[in-house]
Each structure stands twice: as structure tokens, then as C-alpha cells.
Design a protein around this motif. Structure first.
Motif, PDB file in Angstrom:
ATOM      1  N   VAL A 228      81.258  85.070  71.532  1.00 43.68           N
ATOM      2  CA  VAL A 228      80.575  86.003  70.630  1.00 43.68           C
ATOM      3  C   VAL A 228      79.448  86.683  71.400  1.00 43.68           C
ATOM      4  CG1 VAL A 228      79.398  86.268  68.424  1.00 43.68           C
ATOM      5  CG2 VAL A 228      81.106  84.457  68.715  1.00 43.68           C
ATOM      6  N   ARG A 230      76.398  89.423  71.360  1.00 42.52           N
ATOM      7  CA  ARG A 230      75.488  90.141  70.482  1.00 42.52           C
ATOM      8  C   ARG A 230      74.964  91.377  71.210  1.00 42.52           C
ATOM      9  NH1 ARG A 230      72.351  88.198  65.987  1.00 42.52           N
ATOM     10  NH2 ARG A 230      70.570  89.551  65.534  1.00 42.52           N
ATOM     11  N   GLU A 280      77.864  91.923  66.504  1.00 43.06           N
ATOM     12  CA  GLU A 280      78.453  90.819  67.240  1.00 43.06           C
ATOM     13  C   GLU A 280      79.911  91.162  67.530  1.00 43.06           C
ATOM     14  OE1 GLU A 280      76.077  86.717  66.088  1.00 43.06           O
ATOM     15  OE2 GLU A 280      77.979  87.165  65.086  1.00 43.06           O
TER      16      GLU A 280
END
Length: 288
Positions: A228, A230, A280
Motif C-alpha cells: 500500500v 500513500r 492510497e
């Protein structure tokens, strides 16, 4: 990964008349064909098949400037007829073999690629690794062309066609992470070819056993690991820059590879006019 891609380039040069058995190469070096194709297209800016065709036609152009018979040159470069060879040649160079023999050009040469890893360290990627159980992505899907840079007008039109009340209904369905309204890309061409079609879903994540209204499209997502990333800044430029950096910086430096599955963008916060956003980017991964 950089060494693997350079090995692929070497194999291409060994026999430009034939396609590389990428599946065997990937198995021999402990990775997957899917990951190699995605990394190659992301870093080279073109699918492997396109690179092979350009290199093949670059070498063929040099042959045409000699005295060889056109059919023999076509066969030498993997084509069964002068017509097929001429079509491929014109696609790359913009002129026919006859034009080159008469005028000597113009030609568009494709140099041999070499991949190098440059580590600058001044743009760290905000990343976390998370294991997720199986879940569902529910929403409204459409087939759209892949566009690498800028806003995709086909996706824009798809979202704009949904009434405001539908966005609110989807938000209420969201029950697990990634939370909120999601931008989902599925069934993407492994070569990541611009213009190829993918399934875009505007929707939310719900549990594997959650009841989904019949009027919504559903993508089943198996259990697995996700990286993930960001990102925040101008939208969609900052998101697309982060996407590119995963291929150029993060994957070559970390013991993970892409696995088949949808990529997901969760918009955590945004300006009213969507000029900037905090997002994200969820990518399905597995250990090398």
C-alpha cells in the motif's frame, strides 16, 4: 529485477527472428512472467513485444540497404511473406522497404536497451505491507482503454453518469479496508499496453460473505498480501508518479513482486475541485 530485465534483452538480441520464451526465463530466475512483463513495460515505456518488433525492424533496415532479396530478408526476420514484413516495417519506420531501398530512409532506429538502477533516496515511498483475507469489490464496472498519463476521459464519463445518490449508497456499503469509494483496475493487459482495454470499477470493498445488491458488479478478490503506497499532491499526477516509482524504485529494491489481481486506489482526502488529493495505491504482491 534489473539483472533479469537485462538478461531478457540479451536473449532478444540472440535471435530477433523469434519471440523470447519469457515464461521459461522467469521460472529459471525464480520470478513470474506476469511480473517481468509488468516491470519491463513500466520501465521501458513499451511492451516487450513492441521492443522486439522495433529491434527486429532496426536490424532489417540495415539488411535492406544491401543487395539481399526482399523475401529472404523477410524470412530471416521471422515473416512468412514480403507483405507481412512490409506491413511491420512500415508500422515501425513509417515508410515501405521499397522506399528505403530507393531513398535510404527515413528510418526510426531502436537502440538496444540497458536497464540500470539509480538510487537517489530523495523521494521515499510511504509504504506498508498488509495481509488481507478474501473480500469482494462491489460497484459499477465498465470496459475502458488504458491511459498512462493525465485524466482518463472514459473513466470520468463513467463516474459522471452515476447519480449523486449512487455514490452515497456505495459509501454506505463500504465495510472493510480499503475503505471508502475506490477506483479499481482489473483484467489489465500484463504488458500494460496503452490503449488496451481493462475493467474499471467504481465501488467499495465488502467482506467475502457480504450480501451485495443484484444491480452491482462484483469482483471477487482472493486472500493475499498487498503493498500500500500513500501519496498526496496534484491529482492525478502525484498518483501516476507514485505508480511509476513502484516499478523504477520500489520493486527493484525490495523482495516483492506483483501477482495477478486488481489494483485499487482509495481516495482518502481531496480538494473540492479534485485538483489535489491524498490517496492510497493498493497493489497485489507476493514474496520473490
Amino acid at each position: 529485477m534489473i539483472a533479469i530485465l537485462n538478461r531478457v534483452i540479451e536473449l532478444v538480441e540472440l535471435d530477433l527472428s523469434d519471440d523470447v520464451d519469457l515464461a521459461s526465463v522467469a521460472v529459471n530466475v525464480g520470478t513470474t512472467e506476469y511480473h517481468v512483463r509488468r516491470m519491463f513495460s513500466s520501465l521501458a515505456g513499451m511492451p516487450l513485444s513492441e521492443y522486439v518488433r522495433r529491434r527486429r525492424m532496426t536490424v532489417a533496415a540495415a539488411d535492406l540497404l544491401g543487395d539481399g532479396v526482399l523475401l529472404e530478408i523477410a524470412v530471416r526476420h521471422g515473416y512468412g511473406s514480403t507483405e507481412a514484413f512490409s506491413r511491420a516495417f512500415r508500422t515501425v519506420h513509417g515508410v515501405s522497404p521499397a522506399d528505403v531501398r530507393r531513398d535510404g530512409g527515413p528510418l526510426r532506429s531502436q537502440p538496444q536497451l540497458r536497464f540500470r538502477l539509480t538510487v537517489e533516496g530523495n523521494t521515499p515511498l510511504d509504504t506498508r505491507i498488509t495481509d488481507r483475507p478474501a473480500f469482494q469489490l462491489a460497484g459499477h464496472a465498465a470496459r475502458v482503454p488504458l491511459i498512462h498519463e493525465g485524466v482518463n476521459p472514459h473513466i470520468q464519463a463513467h463516474i459522471a453518469a452515476l447519480p449523486v445518490s449512487e455514490h452515497e449508497r456505495l459509501k454506505e456499503l463500504s465495510s472493510i479496508e480499503p475503505a471508502g469509494l475506490l477506483q479499481v483496475s482489473a483484467d489489465v493487459d500484463p504488458d500494460y499496453t496503452e490503449g488496451s482495454e481493462l475493467t474499471y470499477l467504481h465501488g467499495v470493498a465488502v467482506g467475502e460473505d457480504a450480501s451485495v445488491p443484484d444491480d452491482l458488479d462484483v469482483i471477487a478478490v482472493p486472500a493475499g498480501t498487498w503493498a500500500v503506497f500513500r501519496t498526496q499532491g496534484p491529482y492525478p499526477a502525484a498518483l501516476q508518479s507514485t505508480w511509476a516509482a513502484t516499478a523504477s524504485d520500489w520493486f527493484p529494491s525490495n523482495p516483492w513482486r506483483l501477482r495477478p489481481g486488481p489494483s485499487i486506489v482509495a481516495v482518502l482526502d481531496r480538494a473540492e475541485d479534485f485538483s489535489t488529493a491524498t490517496c492510497e495505491l493498493w497493489l497485489p504482491v507476493e514474496r520473490e
